[in-house]
Structures are given as structure tokens and as C-alpha cells.
Design an enzyme around this catalytic site. Sequence first.
Site, PDB file in Angstrom:
ATOM      1  N   SER A  66       3.210 -15.483   4.400  1.00 17.26           N
ATOM      2  CA  SER A  66       2.428 -14.519   5.073  1.00 17.26           C
ATOM      3  C   SER A  66       1.856 -15.055   6.376  1.00 17.26           C
ATOM      4  O   SER A  66       1.282 -14.388   7.289  1.00 17.26           O
ATOM      5  CB  SER A  66       0.979 -14.037   4.304  1.00 17.26           C
ATOM      6  OG  SER A  66       1.441 -12.898   3.341  1.00 17.26           O
ATOM      7  N   LYS A  69       2.944 -13.139   9.487  1.00 19.24           N
ATOM      8  CA  LYS A  69       1.936 -12.442  10.327  1.00 19.24           C
ATOM      9  C   LYS A  69       1.422 -12.682  11.548  1.00 19.24           C
ATOM     10  O   LYS A  69       0.934 -11.606  12.189  1.00 19.24           O
ATOM     11  CB  LYS A  69       0.807 -11.685   9.042  1.00 19.24           C
ATOM     12  CG  LYS A  69       1.615 -10.950   8.007  1.00 19.24           C
ATOM     13  CD  LYS A  69       0.384 -10.564   6.944  1.00 19.24           C
ATOM     14  CE  LYS A  69       1.201  -9.678   5.702  1.00 19.24           C
ATOM     15  NZ  LYS A  69       1.655 -10.625   4.827  1.00 19.24           N
ATOM     16  N   SER A 130      -4.251  -9.572   4.322  1.00 17.73           N
ATOM     17  CA  SER A 130      -2.783 -10.123   4.295  1.00 17.73           C
ATOM     18  C   SER A 130      -2.393  -8.778   3.653  1.00 17.73           C
ATOM     19  O   SER A 130      -0.993  -9.215   3.067  1.00 17.73           O
ATOM     20  CB  SER A 130      -2.760 -11.185   3.765  1.00 17.73           C
ATOM     21  OG  SER A 130      -1.343 -11.684   4.029  1.00 17.73           O
ATOM     22  N   LYS A 255      -4.990 -17.803   9.168  1.00 15.44           N
ATOM     23  CA  LYS A 255      -3.968 -17.032   8.290  1.00 15.44           C
ATOM     24  C   LYS A 255      -3.319 -17.804   7.148  1.00 15.44           C
ATOM     25  O   LYS A 255      -3.064 -19.082   7.157  1.00 15.44           O
ATOM     26  CB  LYS A 255      -2.748 -16.462   8.884  1.00 15.44           C
ATOM     27  CG  LYS A 255      -1.899 -15.520   8.245  1.00 15.44           C
ATOM     28  CD  LYS A 255      -2.644 -14.311   8.147  1.00 15.44           C
ATOM     29  CE  LYS A 255      -2.106 -13.272   7.205  1.00 15.44           C
ATOM     30  NZ  LYS A 255      -2.436 -13.785   5.707  1.00 15.44           N
TER      31      LYS A 255
END
EC number: 3.4.16.4
Length: 452
Positions: A66, A69, A130, A255
Site C-alpha cells: 500500500s 498509494k 489505507s 504510509k
Amino acid sequence: MRNRRMRKYIAFMFSLLLAVSVLVQPVSAQAEEPLQVHAKAAMLIDADTGQVLYEKNADEQLGIASMVKMMTEYLLLEAIGEKKLSWDDEYTVSEYVAQVSKDTNLSNVPLRLGETYNVRELYDAMAIYSANGATIALAEMIAGTEQKFVQLMKEKAKELGLTNYTFVNSSGLSKEDLKGMHPSSNASQDDNLMSARDTAKLAYKLLKDYPEVLETASIPQKIFREGTVDHTEMKNWNWMLPSLVYGYEGMTGLKTGSTDFAGYCFTGTAERNGQKLIAVVLDATDANGKGSYEARFVETEKLLNYGFNQFDRQEVIKEGETVKGFETVEVSKGKEKEVAIQAGESLVIYTPKAEKTNFKKSLSLKGSEKEEDENPTAPLKKGEVVGFLQVTPEKGTEINYLTAEEKKQAEVSMKAAEPMEKANWFVLSMRAVGSFFSGIWTAAADMVTGWF
């Protein structure tokens, strides 16, 4: 008797000192050991300049899950800034997004087929929780389809100077999690890949261009669709935020990412006493090689502690100061032969606390045609750039930066501290005549010297 007591006292003090030295020695030795980060790859950089403080296996492409992202966030914030989208624009849920968002084994908020959601709530779901369905929804809003969005990701990566990446979708999910709707142009590759260096570059560029991303990334918890049947508590996956379970002083973002393929990954940002750092770990494990949520935060803490505790931010040059040894430069065709110069900006470099770092400086001049090593030509305005001062350590390793572009930050512009008028034709003529006869005299002197 007195001598015997004195000998006992000295023996006791010696034993005490020996015991203290034994106790202290392991701590000192441990402090001198090189940093051991349990991850397939890792990177630590200064968030202001891109100076590299630590790297491990930084150029191998690995799964990032992720953390991809961050590119979706970049493209969304860019679209908002260019007014191609607004926070109030609404999205109608597609079949693809609805199917992905239904999967409660993935990080998601419920997005119902045919219903509308605005950009702000989708962005919050992506940046805080997320949420995968919300991420794909934003990709469809920006590009029409996720397949087209992946192409935008690749184009932006090239523009940002990334070189070691493979993008296949906007969310970071593995192919099997995308309900058979994996973007068809990327069917040969199942997962997103990046090197630790490119991951750090992406985070660096994101914070440079859109620092407001941290306003959302630092929110520990938020409610999605509060007061409705879709009420969802979105708890931030960054458990290093100060109020969460692995709270770290100064943690601001950014993140997380984890899949079976990528392992446990994290790009963490933190600030203390004006120092801003970005740490990246890919496929983090504990000392026994076992990956976990905890491991990625433990290894990130190691990196950040290393940066904050082992380095100082040293202001090598101050904006507006006269730099010793580089007080003036010669000027072509000027009313005066030299002009005073001063630093156009400050230069801050991270240096190890354990050793004193001295720097050597060199000046590259720029002439009126901006050619290197050519004296500036009058007339000059006050504040006009006449050259660049490069700074390198006298001893030790070279200062490393993420890219050649960032490496230019290890130099400062040197500007004219005062205006310089062009000399009139008479002065220039006399200088030319003087130079002519000076040349003849020098040649004659050399010839006579040669006779002897």
C-alpha cells in the site's frame, strides 16, 4: 596501622573503578556498533534536502504494497491544485470499486454500488485507513479507469526522477485481491515494486510539493459516514503516531504497506527540533527473520533514532554572509576590477555528532553567457548571481543525496553584494593598452631570462 588502612583504601578504590569500567564498556561498545536494520532494504534521508544518512540494499526492486498509494496521493493533490478536481466533487461507485470494498479481509470502507461519495471522504479513507476501494475510486475519478491511471503513475514517476519501479495498480493490492478486475495492461506483473531509494524519493517529492498530506496522514482516527449504517472507525495503520500503541515523539506520517508478497513495509516521517527525517523499511522483520506489524515500527524507530541521535544539522554557510576566502571576484569590463560577493542562501548539512567535520570550499564562476569559470561581466545588479560555491568534507565520505538534482543543494549561489557599473570606453581602452604592453614586457623578460 595507618599504612595498612591506606593500602586497603587504595585497593578498594581500584576495585570500584575496575567494576565501573566493566559496566560502562559494553554500553560504549554498543554505541560504536554499526546500525543493524532487520529489513530487506532501508533508507534514511533528510526531508528538507534529500541528504542520505543511511541506506541498505537501496536499489533492489521489492514489493511495496500500500505504500504505492503515495503516488495516488500525489496525483490526487496535483489534480486538486490544478483545479481538475475539487474536494466536493462526487464519485458514483463502479462495480469494480464496490466488489473490492466489500472485502472485509482488506483495509476498506463500504462503498455501495451506484451511491455517491465526495473526494474528501474518499481521500481521508485512503490516507488514514489505507482503504483500497476508496483508492481505486479516486484513480477512476482522475483518469477514467484504473488502467489509464497506472499510465499516469508511470509518467509522473519519470517526471519525479524515479528509475527503479513497476506500477500495476493504484492501491498496492496483489492481483488475487482485485476480484478478477486487475488492470489488463499489467497482467504479466502481479504486484507493485519499488526500490527503497525510489520510495524515499517519492515520499520526499510528495512532502516537498504537497506538505499538506501530513495534515491527514497524522490523524490517528476518524469516523467514515458517521451516523449511517456504513459507520466505520478508521484507525490509522501508522501505529507510531504519538497517541497510538507504538507512539514515537515527533511522528507525522506517512504510509504503511503489507501483503504476503511485500512483507511489512513502512515509510515514516518525523520531526524533532527542526530536524525532519524520512525513513523507509521494506520487508521488515525481527532479529529472527519473522515479519510483523511490530517489526516494521521497531526497525523504523532504529532508523529515526539513528538520525536524531547521531547527527547534527550544521549550518555551514549563512545567507547573506561574506565567506572567508571568497570575499570578492574579478569582474570583466567593470568600473572596478573586483566586486564584493555574499552567499545567496544558507547551506545546512547533517554531520556526525561523534566527529568534527571541516569543509573545503571551491567557487565556480558564471560569466554573462553563463559559461563556467568565466568572470562575470559588468554591468551587474546587486543580488545578481556571479557563481556557485561548492562544499565538500575535508575528510571522510562524500555527502550523498537522493539524486544529482538534490546534490546541487551542497552548493550555494554567490551574489554581488553591490551593483557594479560598466567602465566607460576610455577606461576600457587604457586597460587594453596596458594589457598589450604588459604582455610585451612579460614576453621580453621571459626571453632575456631564457638567455641566462
